[in-house]
Design an enzyme around this catalytic site. Structure first.
Site, PDB file in Angstrom:
ATOM      1  N   SER A  90      -5.141  -2.141   6.373  1.00 37.74           N
ATOM      2  CA  SER A  90      -4.626  -3.508   6.456  1.00 37.74           C
ATOM      3  C   SER A  90      -5.228  -4.242   7.667  1.00 37.74           C
ATOM      4  CB  SER A  90      -3.093  -3.476   6.496  1.00 37.74           C
ATOM      5  OG  SER A  90      -2.556  -4.756   6.332  1.00 37.74           O
ATOM      6  N   ASP A 132      -1.452  -5.066  -4.826  1.00 38.92           N
ATOM      7  CA  ASP A 132      -1.577  -5.635  -3.485  1.00 38.92           C
ATOM      8  C   ASP A 132      -2.123  -7.060  -3.577  1.00 38.92           C
ATOM      9  OD1 ASP A 132      -1.966  -6.128  -0.791  1.00 38.92           O
ATOM     10  OD2 ASP A 132      -3.482  -4.575  -0.498  1.00 38.92           O
TER      11      ASP A 132
END
Length: 324
Positions: A168, A267
């Site tokens: 991330s 996602d």
């Protein structure tokens, strides 16, 4: 009185709440846990060290269980945790469990960097901290490089097989480290061999793929970036957040020779990761790039619960990449 009476300046759920008096409340994140001389599940050893007093940078170091301790030389992984640049820690339970699992399979010496977080420390501070940590690791290649060398890196680490990785926001950091490494040498002229970017936090003003379905300015990707890096030239299209923005440096200069990009079906950031992989492939970069796309999973699923079958499979793939 507690925070009930304080006035909120801004809240970015589920990450942080900033009060008008300047105080910050983090709304999520796993508990902090101590290192372990030997993790009962994996046999991995860990310890916490200070890389630098000024600026204050620390790290959790990991060493896998060694079969022949005197002869083994292992690849080195410098890892950057996720959390939107504003939450989580190299010392958290989730990160520690994930690292123990990865390191027991990959057999690497790993350095998980505790960089400083926004909003108390706005970007580019996290980038600078992580670059300084990487420089510290590379300095182990020079006989008189630094005073605070670590014996695990000195005795077991192979700087000829240096990897970086992140999830991330940590994957965003890893990308920006690779771009910096293309123009700035590390101590001892150490090179980054490979890098993995899992669910990289990239965004941009123009939608790509399924992003057409979301209201852009209200997205957490926008509000979070504005909070952690308010002075970023170009805002959300700053090349540090949008590597394919107009005028961004050519990705052909990425400072490694092996790259693994991993995305997850559910996602929000998935299509950005796929676009990044495609852009690297088409950039003229001379290395090898691979894409993993995991079905049925969301953002950072392998960190939030590394016990699931999908998480175990992804960690196994990451480990095999580090064994190259």
């Amino acid at each position: 009185m507690g925070s009930i009476d304080k006035e909120v300046e801004v809240e970015i759920a589920p990450f942080v709440r900033i009060y008008k008096d300047g105080s910050v409340e983090r709304l999520m994140g796993a508990p902090i846990v101590p290192p372990s001389s030997q993790d009962p599940e994996t046999g991995v050893s860990s310890k916490d060290i200070t890389i630098s007093q000024n600026p204050p940078i620390s790290a959790r170091l990991y060493l896998p269980k060694l079969t022949e301790p005197t002869q083994q030389v292992l690849p080195i992984l410098v890892y950057f945790h996720g959390g939107g640049f504003c939450i989580d820690s190299a010392f958290s339970l989730n990160e520690t469990k994930y690292m123990n699992s990865l390191i027991s399979q990959a057999k690497v010496v790993a350095i998980s960097v505790e960089y400083r977080l926004a909003p108390e420390h706005l970007l580019p501070i996290a980038y600078e901290d992580c670059w300084a940590a990487l420089q510290w690791v590379a300095s182990h290649s020079i006989e008189k490089g630094i005073n605070n060398k670590d014996p695990w890196i000195s005795n077991y680490g192979d700087l000829g097989r240096l990897y970086i990785g992140g999830d991330s926001a940590g994957a965003n950091i890893a990308h920006n480290i690779l771009m910096r490494a293309s123009t700035e040498a590390l101590p001892g002229d150490v090179k980054i061999f490979g890098a993995y970017l899992t669910h990289p936090f990239f965004w941009g003003a123009e939608p790509v793929g399924s992003e057409y379905r979301v209201e852009r300015e209200k997205q957490i990707t926008y509000t979070l970036w504005a909070m952690v890096y308010p002075s970023a030239p170009g805002g959300i299209d700053n090349p540090m957040m949008n590597p394919v923005a107009s005028g961004a440096p050519n990705l052909g200069g990425l400072g490694c020779s092996q790259l693994l990009v991993s995305v997850a079906e559910k996602d929000l950031l998935r299509d950005r990761g796929i676009l990044y992989h495609k852009a690297v492939k088409e950039s003229g970069w001379k290395g090898e790039v691979e894409l993993i796309d995991v079905e049925g999973e969301g953002h950072a699923f392998h960190i939030l619960n590394c016990e699931t079958e999908s998480a175990k499979n992804l960690i196994k793939r990451l480990a095999s990449f580090l064994l190259k």
